[in-house]
Design a protein around this motif. Structure first.
Motif, PDB file in Angstrom:
ATOM      1  N   ARG A   1      10.352   2.401  -3.963  1.00 59.05           N
ATOM      2  CA  ARG A   1      10.430   3.251  -5.070  1.00 59.05           C
ATOM      3  C   ARG A   1       9.173   3.199  -5.733  1.00 59.05           C
ATOM      4  O   ARG A   1       8.088   3.877  -6.318  1.00 59.05           O
ATOM      5  CB  ARG A   1      11.461   2.408  -5.268  1.00 59.05           C
ATOM      6  N   CYS A   2       9.171   1.455  -5.807  1.00 59.52           N
ATOM      7  CA  CYS A   2       7.873   0.993  -6.813  1.00 59.52           C
ATOM      8  C   CYS A   2       6.923   1.342  -6.771  1.00 59.52           C
ATOM      9  O   CYS A   2       5.872   1.738  -7.341  1.00 59.52           O
ATOM     10  CB  CYS A   2       8.452  -0.540  -7.525  1.00 59.52           C
ATOM     11  N   VAL A   3       6.217   1.555  -5.406  1.00 58.80           N
ATOM     12  CA  VAL A   3       5.119   1.610  -4.951  1.00 58.80           C
ATOM     13  C   VAL A   3       4.484   3.221  -4.859  1.00 58.80           C
ATOM     14  O   VAL A   3       3.808   3.133  -5.225  1.00 58.80           O
ATOM     15  CB  VAL A   3       4.880   1.297  -3.130  1.00 58.80           C
ATOM     16  N   ARG A   4       5.799   4.181  -4.955  1.00 58.06           N
ATOM     17  CA  ARG A   4       5.980   5.538  -5.649  1.00 58.06           C
ATOM     18  C   ARG A   4       5.950   5.889  -6.472  1.00 58.06           C
ATOM     19  O   ARG A   4       5.127   6.610  -6.735  1.00 58.06           O
ATOM     20  CB  ARG A   4       6.972   6.251  -4.013  1.00 58.06           C
ATOM     21  N   PHE A   5       6.223   5.287  -7.407  1.00 50.58           N
ATOM     22  CA  PHE A   5       6.681   5.701  -9.119  1.00 50.58           C
ATOM     23  C   PHE A   5       5.013   5.129  -9.447  1.00 50.58           C
ATOM     24  O   PHE A   5       4.529   5.806 -10.004  1.00 50.58           O
ATOM     25  CB  PHE A   5       7.345   4.727  -9.420  1.00 50.58           C
TER      26      PHE A   5
ATOM     27  N   PRO B   1      -2.584   2.649  -8.593  1.00 51.35           N
ATOM     28  CA  PRO B   1      -1.822   2.913  -7.658  1.00 51.35           C
ATOM     29  C   PRO B   1      -2.558   1.519  -7.910  1.00 51.35           C
ATOM     30  O   PRO B   1      -3.208   0.810  -6.599  1.00 51.35           O
ATOM     31  CB  PRO B   1      -2.759   3.607  -6.562  1.00 51.35           C
ATOM     32  N   GLU B   2      -1.376   0.658  -8.314  1.00 55.80           N
ATOM     33  CA  GLU B   2      -1.950  -0.984  -8.103  1.00 55.80           C
ATOM     34  C   GLU B   2      -0.630  -1.953  -7.259  1.00 55.80           C
ATOM     35  O   GLU B   2      -0.876  -2.911  -7.262  1.00 55.80           O
ATOM     36  CB  GLU B   2      -1.482  -1.443  -9.480  1.00 55.80           C
ATOM     37  N   LEU B   3       0.162  -0.746  -6.383  1.00 54.62           N
ATOM     38  CA  LEU B   3       1.160  -1.712  -6.172  1.00 54.62           C
ATOM     39  C   LEU B   3       1.420  -0.845  -4.704  1.00 54.62           C
ATOM     40  O   LEU B   3       0.559   0.526  -4.315  1.00 54.62           O
ATOM     41  CB  LEU B   3       2.909  -1.435  -6.098  1.00 54.62           C
TER      42      LEU B   3
END
Length: 699
Positions: free
Chosen positions: A159-163, A171-173
């Motif tokens: 979820r954190c990556v997609r957010f 795109p930091e994660l």
């Protein structure tokens, strides 16, 4: 619509619905970890398994659409079961796998009491575990001053990556490794730079990402929750303030689809420690060049003595966080004193005096979703209104084209740079820019005018050029119900001041002229209602009376300091940039001897012999609505067209455009007001941002 049978109930749903949405429309509860309504579908966790009649095995309901389901042999609607023994065993198995490596540290986890994993393990998990091997260990990651990581708890829902990639646009994660070795990490293990990163904590269904400033402060059942409004920018995001024993501990978002959806900026969320630090909690008066503590009676008497003999030679300026009630009381008092010198535009904004539509975000914040060509003029939405910037990014992802007139900024979407100064507007009007064709062909064009274009010496000429653009390309009035002329304010108080008429009267001085008049000696007293962002009169020139919450620039210069309540400590009206009237609610009491701003003005009016005709907040509201009916409609912002007969091309005034670049007035997103500047967390964020590398926005 498509028919589908869920647990024996036949319903009609849109064919593009996922099975998960269809099941919920039928009233079934579907557990999930990776699925989120505002993010792309990943299908990672498999917790949402359901049984589809005819399928060889349970189906991940988040990743299957209704239109793709096969009907029965005689054309019967597809049948889905969500409570069958097969589904129950499948979910128990998935939960068992998720808990294989999850540490049993719920008693010390900040997510405890609000954890999706806890709730769903009880509702859908097994009574015990069959796994007795060693759990894997994952190194915690550094993500900056706002997010605390305990990566052993991570279930790779992404979820954190997609957010970060889809909503925040930075795109930091990402994930490294595969299978059991998969880990969520930041780019080069650096700090996150998004202004919306705190929302990842809300999205995390386990305790892998928690709030670092809030760590170990409280449990959710200890907190008193208050639904209120944010004032860190002009959007008026809906928030929930959690307090314990009179102290605000955290701020969370509330769902408001038309404004902030379910996101808030990091400043809104994490500047709360500034509500405790450097607060003004008692009156002060300046004696022999130094401020000393005083009683309310002494401070009000000195303020009355400073204002009483001056007649019209006094002025009042309202700052960025002033509420409508305090400005109304101040306006009534200075009208009684006979002074036309009032101004709620300390930044030098040129708007005011025209139709209300000339200073509003007329298309509405939600109207960004419908725009197909957006022109930014003198604004950097990423730092002026990060939540609105996320909407702009979504519009761009859906196909809208965006161009900018002003200094180049690091936005989170592709922007066509037309030029840095107002000359680009002239070229657009003359049809010399290719983007003129784009505006002509757009169905719903929008121009967003920022404060970088409205607080300059040539702002009137810039506004005239924008008005001519609106007329030339049909940005305003091309389609019924669509007015694409939108002003993006940066201060929560600004629209309320303009609606109130808190602008200079006939022969009155504006904010800058009042400061110059104080320095020249022609103005003997200046009333500052939370004004901290402008250059103030030199020491020893007249009497400066400051009403505010923090020991910021205004209090340092003041001769009389009157402590006031912060936005979390009073019920007060604020009007957001789209003209939506909203009211804050008291979550805590004012600090020490501080009082609400309007009550301070009311007490002062009695000492001046001009007693204001209201003794309570309710009476003040009655007077406010009688004098200004625009404030009667709470939480409503209809899309507004200019009045019939008004020529949008007449906005501003004729003049020469400067060759200076249009630059956003916000220099540091984290330090824009006294509350934020008093916050240790915001100071850490500002330092972290200055040290962070610039990453390209996601596309």
């Amino acid at each position: 619509m498509t028919k589908i049978i869920v647990d024996g109930t036949e319903i009609d749903v849109p064919p593009e619905y996922t099975l998960l949405q269809a099941c919920e429309a039928a009233g079934a509860e579907i557990p999930r970890f990776c699925y989120h309504e505002r993010l792309s579908i990943a299908g990672n966790c498999r917790m949402c398994l359901v049984e589809v009649k005819g399928a060889p095995k349970p189906v991940a309901s988040c990743a299957q659409q209704v239109r793709d389901q096969r009907p029965g042999p005689n054309g019967e609607p597809p049948v889905v079961n969500t409570r069958s023994p097969l589904v129950r065993r499948a979910r128990e198995g998935v939960m068992e796998f998720l808990l294989i490596n999850h540490p049993l540290d719920c008693p010390v986890c900040d997510q405890g009491g609000e954890c999706d994993l806890q709730d769903q393990a009880i509702g859908y998990g097994r009574a015990g575990s069959r796994f007795d091997e060693n759990k894997r260990a994952v190194e915690d990651k550094f993500m900056g001053p706002l997010i605390k990581t305990v990566m052993n708890r991570c279930i790779q829902c992404t979820r954190c990556v997609r957010f970060a990639t889809e909503i925040a646009g930075v795109p930091e994660l990402g994930a490294s490794g595969r299978g059991e070795d998969m880990e969520i990490t930041t780019y080069l293990e650096g700090a996150l730079t998004s202004e919306l990163q705190g929302n990842m904590v809300d999205l995390c269904p386990v305790g892998a990402l928690t709030s670092k400033p809030y760590a170990f402060n409280a449990r959710p059942w200890e907190l008193r929750r208050t639904e209120t409004i944010d004032v860190m920018d002009a959007l008026g995001s809906n928030i929930r303030v959690d307090a314990r024993q009179g102290e605000v501990l955290r701020v969370l978002p509330r769902v408001q689809e038309e404004i902030n959806e379910e996101w808030i900026s990091d400043k809104t969320r994490h500047a709360v420690d500034g509500l405790r630090r450097q607060r003004l909690d008692r009156p002060y008066v300046r004696v022999d060049g130094r401020l000393r503590e005083a009683s309310w009676g002494e401070a009000l008497s000195m303020a009355a003595d400073a204002l009483r003999p001056c007649g019209g030679a006094v002025g009042a300026i309202a700052g960025d966080l002033a509420c409508v009630e305090s400005m109304k009381a101040t306006l009534d008092l200075f009208t009684a004193l006979g002074s036309p010198n009032v101004d709620g535009r300390p930044d030098g904004l040129v708007l005011g005096g025209g139709p209300r539509e000339s200073w509003l975000f007329n298309a509405g914040i939600a109207g960004i979703d419908e725009a197909d060509a957006i022109l930014l003029v003198g604004t950097n939405p990423r730092i002026e209104a990060p939540v609105l910037n996320a909407r702009l990014r979504r519009a761009w992802l859906r196909g809208a084209e965006i161009a900018s007139v002003g200094a180049a900024a690091d936005l989170t979407y592709r922007v066509t740079q037309l030029g840095e100064d107002g000359g680009a507007l002239e070229r657009l009007l003359a049809g010399e820019e290719d983007w003129a064709t784009r505006l002509e062909g757009a169905r719903r064009p929008m121009v967003i005018v920022g404060q970088g274009a409205l607080i300059r010496p040539d702002s009137a000429a810039l506004l005239r050029a924008v008005g001519q653009l609106c007329a030339r390309f049909g940005i305003s009035g091309r389609e019924a119900g669509w007015n694409g002329y939108c002003v993006l304010h940066t201060a929560a108080a600004r629209v309320g001041a303009l609606d109130l008429g808190f602008v200079p009267g006939p022969g009155g001085l504006d904010a800058a002229a009042m400061v110059r008049a104080m320095d020249a000696g022609s103005l003997s007293a200046l009333w500052l209602l939370g004004v901290d962002e402008i250059d103030l009169p030199a020491p020893g020139r007249g009497t400066v009376i400051y009403v505010g919450t923090h020991g910021d620039r205004g209090a340092h210069r003041a001769d009389i300091v009157l402590p006031a309540a912060a936005y979390t400590e009073k019920a007060a009206i604020f009007v957001n940039t789209e003209g939506r009237v909203q009211m804050t609610q008291r979550a805590a009491f004012p600090k020490g001897a501080a009082r609400e701003d309007w009550a301070i003005v009311r007490a002062l009016s009695e000492r001046l012999g001009h007693r204001l005709p209201y003794d309570s907040h309710a009476q003040l509201h009655q007077r406010l609505l009688a004098d200004h009916p625009v404030f009667a409609s709470l939480d409503h912002a209809p899309r507004r067209d200019f009045p019939a007969g008004f020529d949008v091309a007449s906005l501003g005034a004729a003049g020469t455009l400067s060759s200076a670049a249009l630059v956003s007035p916000v220099r540091d997103f984290y330090l824009t007001n006294p509350i934020a500047r008093a916050s240790v967390v915001m100071a850490e964020c500002a330092a972290s941002r200055r040290a962070a590398p610039v990453l390209m926005a996601a596309e």
